[in-house]
Scaffold this active site. Sequence first.
Site, PDB file in Angstrom:
ATOM      1  N   HIS A  30      -3.188 -11.145   0.046  1.00 27.00           N
ATOM      2  CA  HIS A  30      -2.540  -9.899  -0.396  1.00 27.00           C
ATOM      3  C   HIS A  30      -2.152  -9.045   0.809  1.00 27.00           C
ATOM      4  CE1 HIS A  30      -2.160  -6.439  -3.317  1.00 27.00           C
ATOM      5  NE2 HIS A  30      -2.313  -5.780  -2.175  1.00 27.00           N
ATOM      6  N   GLU A  31      -3.097  -8.814   1.705  1.00 26.69           N
ATOM      7  CA  GLU A  31      -2.828  -7.952   2.866  1.00 26.69           C
ATOM      8  C   GLU A  31      -1.900  -8.636   3.869  1.00 26.69           C
ATOM      9  OE1 GLU A  31      -3.557  -4.874   2.865  1.00 26.69           O
ATOM     10  OE2 GLU A  31      -4.816  -4.976   1.066  1.00 26.69           O
ATOM     11  N   HIS A  34       1.642  -8.084   2.764  1.00 22.15           N
ATOM     12  CA  HIS A  34       2.140  -6.769   3.175  1.00 22.15           C
ATOM     13  C   HIS A  34       2.608  -6.811   4.633  1.00 22.15           C
ATOM     14  CE1 HIS A  34       1.063  -4.597  -0.392  1.00 22.15           C
ATOM     15  NE2 HIS A  34      -0.244  -4.656  -0.217  1.00 22.15           N
TER      16      HIS A  34
END
Length: 224
Positions: A30-31, A34
């Site tokens: 997820h990170e 980003h």
Amino acid sequence: MPGITVPSPEEFAIKATLIAVMLLVAFPIHEFSHALAAYRLGDGTAKLMGRLSLDPRAHFDPTGGVLLAITVLFTGFGFGWAKPTPYNPMNLRGGQWGEAIVSAAGPISNFVLAAAGAIPLRYMVATGMEFQLPLIAEFLVLFVQINLILMVFNLIPIPPLDGSKVLFAFMNPRTVWQVRPILEQYGLVILLGAMLLPIFGGQTLADLVFGTLLNPLFHLLTGL
């Protein structure tokens, strides 16, 4: 409010697996997503800080990780977080749409992970392998659910969640200028209140969001 319970050995194993999947796979990807989206749109802040990486250690937040472990093991819910990915919105191409893309990249990555986990799960169910390899089937169900929960939760349009940046992209700049500082200042309080208080016709925001979206999405991906 769910009480504190001590899990049985079987429950402990399942919950420990859930924690491991979140900390080692779901949160880092997820990170990283980003960071990758920001880098592709012209901002190298995350890369310079070592966050353009799939290494779970780069994204681990001690407070969020410990809280996740405690809440998953001893309560009926899980609450925790990874280290937020830094980026400079002024460097992004596309203005507010660039920021929305960076924010949406994380939840989208969780949907991709859920879909990837659903493929072998569908095969196992279709061939009856779920009865021959029940632990693997249970793990895949858990994997899909975790990633769908992370996707749906993070797309709630309340700061500091990713969905707020997506919402701002659809608003005119004047409205964003007026409401964004207020929402970002009080967003966490609003979010916690909405998640805990039954203010939506007797339902909390969690009940409304997850009840409306999670089960249909899980059925869509897995057929279960």
